[in-house]
Write a protein that holds these residues in place. Structure first.
Motif, short mmCIF file in Angstrom:
data_model
loop_
_atom_site.label_atom_id
_atom_site.label_comp_id
_atom_site.label_asym_id
_atom_site.label_seq_id
_atom_site.Cartn_x
_atom_site.Cartn_y
_atom_site.Cartn_z
N ASP A 1 40.02 32.77 26.49
CA ASP A 1 41.31 33.44 26.37
C ASP A 1 41.47 34.57 27.39
OD1 ASP A 1 39.41 35.08 25.26
OD2 ASP A 1 40.66 35.73 23.58
N LYS A 2 40.45 34.80 28.22
CA LYS A 2 40.52 35.86 29.23
C LYS A 2 40.85 35.33 30.62
CE LYS A 2 39.35 39.22 26.43
NZ LYS A 2 40.31 40.30 26.09
N VAL A 3 40.79 34.02 30.80
CA VAL A 3 41.06 33.43 32.11
C VAL A 3 42.54 33.55 32.45
CG1 VAL A 3 41.00 31.31 33.47
CG2 VAL A 3 39.13 31.84 31.90
N GLN A 4 42.84 33.91 33.69
CA GLN A 4 44.24 34.02 34.11
C GLN A 4 44.93 32.66 34.01
OE1 GLN A 4 44.34 35.73 38.03
NE2 GLN A 4 43.59 37.73 37.35
N ALA A 5 46.09 32.64 33.39
CA ALA A 5 46.82 31.39 33.21
C ALA A 5 47.32 30.82 34.53
CB ALA A 5 47.99 31.61 32.25
N LYS A 6 47.79 31.69 35.42
CA LYS A 6 48.29 31.25 36.72
C LYS A 6 47.66 32.11 37.83
CE LYS A 6 52.75 29.66 34.90
NZ LYS A 6 54.23 29.80 34.99
N PRO A 7 46.37 31.88 38.09
CA PRO A 7 45.68 32.70 39.08
C PRO A 7 46.21 32.46 40.49
CG PRO A 7 44.31 30.84 38.46
CD PRO A 7 45.51 30.83 37.53
N LYS A 8 46.13 33.49 41.30
CA LYS A 8 46.54 33.39 42.70
C LYS A 8 45.43 33.97 43.57
CE LYS A 8 51.52 33.80 41.81
NZ LYS A 8 52.76 34.59 42.11
N TYR A 9 45.12 33.26 44.64
CA TYR A 9 44.15 33.78 45.60
C TYR A 9 44.37 33.10 46.94
CZ TYR A 9 39.92 35.70 47.60
OH TYR A 9 39.05 36.40 48.39
N ASP A 10 44.51 33.88 47.97
CA ASP A 10 44.75 33.36 49.32
C ASP A 10 43.40 33.05 49.96
OD1 ASP A 10 45.76 32.63 51.73
OD2 ASP A 10 46.43 34.64 52.33
N CYS A 11 43.02 31.79 49.94
CA CYS A 11 41.69 31.38 50.42
C CYS A 11 41.74 31.01 51.90
CB CYS A 11 41.18 30.20 49.61
SG CYS A 11 39.45 29.77 49.93
N ASP A 12 41.08 31.80 52.71
CA ASP A 12 41.01 31.50 54.14
C ASP A 12 40.10 30.31 54.41
OD1 ASP A 12 42.65 33.69 54.74
OD2 ASP A 12 40.93 35.05 54.82
N THR A 13 40.22 29.74 55.58
CA THR A 13 39.36 28.63 55.98
C THR A 13 38.03 29.18 56.50
OG1 THR A 13 41.28 27.31 56.61
CG2 THR A 13 39.14 26.63 57.50
#
Length: 392
Positions: free
Chosen positions: A68-80
């Motif tokens: 119940d602690k995990v972000q429902a809609k996580p965002k992260y800008d993953c570089d190559t």
């Protein structure tokens, strides 16, 4: 420098309404004498003989978050990630005709730095991504996925498997620990691709075994000095990450090689021989020894206590010398090198101190860390303030 325990006791007397002058300080059983002894004990036990305290951060082995602690809609800008470094053939940056190997050859350093820059950049950015997951409490599973993607990219290419010189093998011995510790921070995140995890773990294990094989055949001084301790950290971290107990044990035993050499005054004789860089190499050698001790603790092994608490003696010697190199100047017989870029030690060189401070609190170490936080080093998993002190 060490605070005067007597003045600390006197302040305690005043705070609690005691009569500081009611008895002579040397009177047996006097309250003042007892308080002085107590204050001295408090100041010194952080380095010598204290039972380990509980770290305030999550440490190296980050547990899975509650569902119940995990972000429902996580965002992260993953570089190559950068192109994998498959092969490395580098030589030492130090002049080889000098017994202490303490003077940098400028041309060799330029060639060396250019060759290892892609490796350094990858390691630095990898731990930054893993740290981002931890910093999210850890809730941002996309950050964990990004870190795994980076690791899988290099694992799939068999990166770092063709080390073509002794120095290149030393570089692997220093880099692998950071890779494995980055993985340990994210491996329990929910939703990670199992096939990628298996590939990464197999790769980390293969690199660890490569380091072990090289060091087992290394009969030179580098088989017993800081190079061995870094190799040990890498093997221990890779062994834990891949579930290989024999590799983990070899890494822990490598740290014991260093701990057994620490003298009562907290020095490592092989690092004293580095002459004008004796202080620098004690700082450098302490890093993998402390990090390995922390990993060993997770496996039920107390390296902090071995050889009569030798590791804490080394840490105290280093802390005492950070602003005053006179001890090492006397021990080595030569003036010590100044720190690059300023009069104080760079923060990345003492990131490991955050680990020791979380177990054995010391006012001297805290004073150093307070001025430098957050402290981070890619070779031991990135932001040690985050992992062992808590978010700033």
């Amino acid at each position: 420098m060490m605070e005067d325990p007597r003045s600390a006791a006197e302040r305690a007397d005043n705070l609690h309404g005691g009569d500081v002058g009611s008895r002579h300080p040397s009177t047996p059983g006097s309250p003042r004498l007892l308080r002085v002894a107590l204050a001295a004990t408090i100041l010194f036990t952080g380095f010598l003989g204290a039972a380990p305290s509980q770290a305030q951060g999550l440490g190296f082995l980050v547990p899975a978050p509650a569902k119940d602690k995990v972000q429902a809609k996580p965002k992260y800008d993953c570089d190559t990630p950068g192109a994998p470094v498959i092969s490395l053939d580098v030589q030492s940056k130090y002049k080889q005709d000098e017994a202490s190997k303490a003077t940098i050859d400028e041309e060799a350093e330029e060639a060396y730095s250019e060759a290892v820059e892609p490796l350094r950049e990858y390691a630095k950015n990898l731990v930054r991504i893993s740290n981002a997951y931890v910093k999210s409490d850890p809730r941002n599973t996309l950050a964990a996925t990004c870190a795994l993607t980076w690791l899988n990219h290099w694992a799939a290419a068999d990166a770092m498997t063709a080390m073509r010189s002794k120095q290149a093998r030393f570089n692997l011995g220093q880099a692998l620990g950071g890779f494995a510790l980055a993985y340990l921070q994210i491996r329990n995140a929910p939703g990670l691709a199992e096939d990628q995890k298996k590939r990464v773990e197999a790769w980390l294990k293969a690199l660890g075994l490569q380091i072990q094989e090289f060091m087992d055949g290394n009969k030179e001084v580098s088989g017993r000095n800081n190079h061995r301790y870094w190799a040990g950290l890498s093997a221990a971290a890779a062994g834990i990450a891949s579930g290989d107990k024999r590799l983990t044990d070899w890494g822990i035993d490598s740290a014991r090689i260093g701990l057994a050499q620490i003298t009562p005054d907290g020095t490592l004789p092989l690092e004293v021989k580095r002459g004008k860089r004796a202080r620098d190499y004690h700082i450098f050698a302490a890093q993998p020894l402390v990090a390995t001790a922390e990993l060993a603790r997770s496996q039920g092994v107390d390296l902090y206590a071995e050889n009569d608490g030798a590791l804490s003696k080394l840490v105290k010697r280093v802390v005492d010398s950070l602003d005053d190199p006179s001890f090492f100047e006397k021990a080595s017989g030569t003036k010590q090198e100044a720190y690059p870029g300023g009069d104080t030690v760079p923060a990345n060189r003492i990131a490991w101190l955050e680990i020791h401070q979380s177990r054995f609190p010391s006012p001297e170490a805290e004073a150093v860390l307070e001025e430098k936080r957050p402290v981070a080093s890619s070779g031991i998993g990135g932001d040690m303030t985050l992992l062992f002190h808590g978010k700033e």
